[in-house]
Motif scaffolding. Structure first.
Motif, short mmCIF file in Angstrom:
data_model
loop_
_atom_site.label_atom_id
_atom_site.label_comp_id
_atom_site.label_asym_id
_atom_site.label_seq_id
_atom_site.Cartn_x
_atom_site.Cartn_y
_atom_site.Cartn_z
N THR A 348 0.83 -1.21 0.00
CA THR A 348 0.00 0.00 0.00
C THR A 348 0.86 1.26 0.00
OG1 THR A 348 -1.75 -1.18 1.19
CG2 THR A 348 -1.83 1.23 1.21
N VAL A 349 1.94 1.24 0.79
CA VAL A 349 2.86 2.39 0.79
C VAL A 349 3.43 2.60 -0.60
CG1 VAL A 349 5.04 3.26 1.69
CG2 VAL A 349 3.42 2.18 3.24
N ILE A 350 3.89 1.51 -1.22
CA ILE A 350 4.46 1.62 -2.57
C ILE A 350 3.37 1.97 -3.58
CG2 ILE A 350 5.62 0.37 -4.42
CD1 ILE A 350 6.95 -1.35 -2.26
N GLY A 351 2.21 1.28 -3.48
CA GLY A 351 1.15 1.47 -4.46
C GLY A 351 0.61 2.88 -4.48
N THR A 352 0.38 3.45 -3.29
CA THR A 352 -0.10 4.82 -3.23
C THR A 352 0.95 5.78 -3.80
OG1 THR A 352 -1.31 4.26 -1.21
CG2 THR A 352 -1.09 6.59 -1.74
N GLY A 353 2.21 5.51 -3.48
CA GLY A 353 3.29 6.32 -4.04
C GLY A 353 3.37 6.22 -5.54
N GLU A 354 3.11 5.01 -6.05
CA GLU A 354 3.15 4.82 -7.51
C GLU A 354 2.00 5.55 -8.21
OE1 GLU A 354 5.28 3.59 -9.46
OE2 GLU A 354 6.62 2.36 -8.26
N VAL A 355 0.83 5.58 -7.58
CA VAL A 355 -0.30 6.27 -8.21
C VAL A 355 -0.06 7.78 -8.25
CG1 VAL A 355 -2.74 6.86 -7.96
CG2 VAL A 355 -1.99 4.51 -7.64
N LEU A 356 0.30 8.35 -7.10
CA LEU A 356 0.48 9.80 -7.05
C LEU A 356 1.86 10.23 -7.55
CD1 LEU A 356 -1.22 10.55 -3.61
CD2 LEU A 356 -2.18 10.72 -5.91
N GLY A 357 2.90 9.53 -7.09
CA GLY A 357 4.25 9.91 -7.49
C GLY A 357 4.70 9.29 -8.79
N GLY A 358 4.14 8.11 -9.12
CA GLY A 358 4.58 7.41 -10.32
C GLY A 358 3.67 7.58 -11.51
N PHE A 359 2.37 7.70 -11.29
CA PHE A 359 1.41 7.84 -12.39
C PHE A 359 1.12 9.30 -12.71
CE2 PHE A 359 -3.16 8.16 -13.67
CZ PHE A 359 -3.00 7.68 -14.96
N ILE A 360 0.77 10.07 -11.70
CA ILE A 360 0.37 11.46 -11.93
C ILE A 360 1.57 12.37 -12.14
CG2 ILE A 360 -0.78 13.46 -10.91
CD1 ILE A 360 -2.68 11.53 -9.51
N SER A 361 2.59 12.24 -11.29
CA SER A 361 3.69 13.21 -11.35
C SER A 361 4.51 13.15 -12.64
CB SER A 361 4.60 13.07 -10.14
OG SER A 361 5.38 11.90 -10.21
N PRO A 362 4.80 11.97 -13.25
CA PRO A 362 5.55 12.01 -14.51
C PRO A 362 4.80 12.73 -15.63
CG PRO A 362 5.71 9.84 -13.53
CD PRO A 362 4.67 10.59 -12.75
N MET A 363 3.47 12.54 -15.69
CA MET A 363 2.71 13.26 -16.70
C MET A 363 2.74 14.76 -16.43
SD MET A 363 -0.57 10.87 -17.68
CE MET A 363 -1.29 10.88 -16.04
N PHE A 364 2.57 15.13 -15.16
CA PHE A 364 2.63 16.54 -14.79
C PHE A 364 4.01 17.11 -15.08
CE2 PHE A 364 3.62 19.74 -11.48
CZ PHE A 364 2.71 20.71 -11.85
N ALA A 365 5.06 16.34 -14.76
CA ALA A 365 6.42 16.81 -15.03
C ALA A 365 6.68 16.94 -16.52
CB ALA A 365 7.43 15.86 -14.40
N LYS A 371 5.90 22.95 -21.36
CA LYS A 371 5.33 24.29 -21.26
C LYS A 371 6.29 25.31 -20.67
CE LYS A 371 1.25 26.79 -19.56
NZ LYS A 371 0.95 27.35 -20.88
N PHE A 372 7.04 24.90 -19.61
CA PHE A 372 7.86 25.86 -18.88
C PHE A 372 9.36 25.68 -19.11
CE2 PHE A 372 4.01 25.23 -16.24
CZ PHE A 372 3.49 26.52 -16.34
N GLY A 373 9.75 24.62 -19.78
CA GLY A 373 11.17 24.40 -20.03
C GLY A 373 11.59 23.02 -19.55
N PRO A 374 12.61 22.45 -20.17
CA PRO A 374 13.00 21.07 -19.89
C PRO A 374 13.56 20.83 -18.49
CG PRO A 374 14.56 22.14 -21.37
CD PRO A 374 13.42 23.06 -21.25
N ALA A 375 13.90 21.90 -17.75
CA ALA A 375 14.41 21.72 -16.39
C ALA A 375 13.29 21.64 -15.35
CB ALA A 375 15.37 22.86 -16.02
N ALA A 376 12.05 21.83 -15.76
CA ALA A 376 10.93 21.84 -14.82
C ALA A 376 10.82 20.56 -13.99
CB ALA A 376 9.62 22.12 -15.56
#
Length: 419
Positions: A348-365, A371-376
């Motif tokens: 659960t610790v890993i899975g929740t991290g993967e959803v928010l940190g692994g699934f959502i954050s790479p797309m956001f990054a 949009k803002f530059g490759p260093a974002a």
């Protein structure tokens, strides 16, 4: 008997080290191949984020579901072997992908197979570990394994293969080690025996305790938050770092490979040294210190100026912060809940991290980079690590006291973190 148990503990440590390492060898190989695949799949930063996110989402779902099944049915060994075989075959499928959609599908299937491997491995290790080595063992099979096979060997092997034989051939080669490991796991791994579990009969009587009660403990909530933040940090560096170094910092493929190898060597050392340090001085102060060090790593990649040698030295020091990841992902959860719940809690610790940190954050990054530059992505990663420093200040200490070697596994009545 003690020597026999210690012998199995060491054997299990080595086998799980290479098993978890091979998972991340496959998972991270694609990050070093993105520069070679860019033309074939018209890869933008957004598309790189989507490929990374697809694997993370399925990883999270299967990790929680199959991790819980393995614990409840006491079938950790067959689940581990089956998933190792499937993820190895999925590496071959990645090499066969002809369209971007097919590539995303292949990585999503790989995530389904790889998700339960780390929580099941950590559950097996928790049962086999002597108390005085728990932090070291769990850090060694996670952080050090990921560092050696995923960050050191992967660029050293995959980049030359892709340069000489093409990126598809590199994917085919990446799937072979897992098939070999599946045979070794079938030969030597054993389920935690019934007589071993009888030592924890009072804990096994708590099987009916609601799992939600376990998850609401302070330490587990904080570990979940830190997992989200550190997976964001980790994947921003792993997914966007190699291409950024080549395309924006004008590294040659060979220099990029050396730089990422140095980063990997740092993670190997930190992977066992930092958890071992936490066995001595405590989990909480170790997390605070090395989370602060981790803030610097993405900033080195994105902004630090200097010669190539200076940059390599800087990333070696800064990436030592990676060593704290196993502490909040596995060690603290294992010390904060009854052993019956370890596999599910780690998943659960890993899975929740993967959803928010692994699934959502790479797309956001990825969208931020376009949009803002490759260093974002590296700014996002640094901010995530800084928030992890803050979160770690609220943990309850779980490490053994220096004047005793054995820490009783907490129960509902005795653990202030549960309930």
């Amino acid at each position: 008997m003690r020597a026999k148990n210690r012998g199995y503990e060491n054997l299990l440590l080595v086998l799980l080290f290479f098993t978890v390492g091979s998972v991340f060898f496959d998972r991270l190989s694609i990050n070093f191949l993105f520069p070679f695949m860019r033309e074939d799949f018209a890869l933008t930063n957004s598309r790189i984020g989507m490929v990374t996110s697809a694997l993370a989402l399925t990883w999270a779902v299967s990790g929680v579901l199959l991790g819980a099944y393995a614990d409840q049915s006491n079938r950790r060994k067959p689940v581990l072997i089956a998933t190792v075989i499937v993820f190895s075959l999925c590496s071959f499928f990645s090499g066969l992908a002809g369209t971007f959609a097919a590539l995303v599908m292949a990585r999503a299937l790989m995530g389904l197979a790889e998700g339960p491997i780390l929580p099941v491995s950590q559950s097996l290790m928790a049962f086999a570990s002597s108390e005085s080595r728990r932090g070291f063992n769990m850090g060694f099979i996670q952080a050090s394994a990921v560092g050696l096979l995923g960050a050191v060997l992967a660029p050293a092997v995959i980049v030359p293969l892709a340069s000489t034989h093409g990126w598809r051939f590199a994917f085919y080669c990446a799937g072979i080690p897992g098939l070999v490991l599946a045979i070794l796991l079938a030969m030597y791994i054993r389920e935690p025996a019934v007589d071993e579990k009888r030592e924890f009969a009072p804990l096994m009587a708590q099987r009916e305790m609601p799992f939600t009660r376990v998850l609401m403990s302070r330490n587990i909530v904080i570990c979940i938050i830190m997992s989200c933040l550190f997976i964001t940090w980790f994947l921003a560096i792993a997914a966007f770092g190699p291409a950024y170094l080549i395309e924006r910092r004008h590294f040659s493929p060979a220099q990029m490979s050396i730089f990422m190898t140095v980063l990997g060597i740092s993670s190997v050392i930190a992977g066992f040294a930092v958890p071992a340090l936490s066995d001595r001085i405590g989990r909480k102060p170790t997390l605070i210190a090395f989370s602060a060090v981790a803030v610097c790593a993405p900033l080195v990649i994105g902004y630090f100026q200097g010669t190539f040698v200076i940059l390599c030295v800087a990333i070696f020091v800064a990436y030592l912060g990676y060593g704290c990841s196993a502490i909040f992902i596995a060690t603290i959860p294992a010390e904060s809940v009854p052993r019956y719940f370890i596999g599910r809690t780690v998943a659960t610790v890993i899975g929740t991290g993967e959803v928010l940190g692994g699934f959502i954050s790479p797309m956001f990054a990825g969208f931020s980079a376009d949009k803002f530059g490759p260093a974002a992505p590296f700014v996002i990663a640094a901010a995530s690590a800084a928030l992890a420093v803050f979160a770690s200040c609220f943990l309850r200490e779980t490490a053994p006291r220096k004047d005793r070697l054995v820490v009783p596994v907490p129960t509902v009545a005795s653990d202030p973190a549960v309930g």
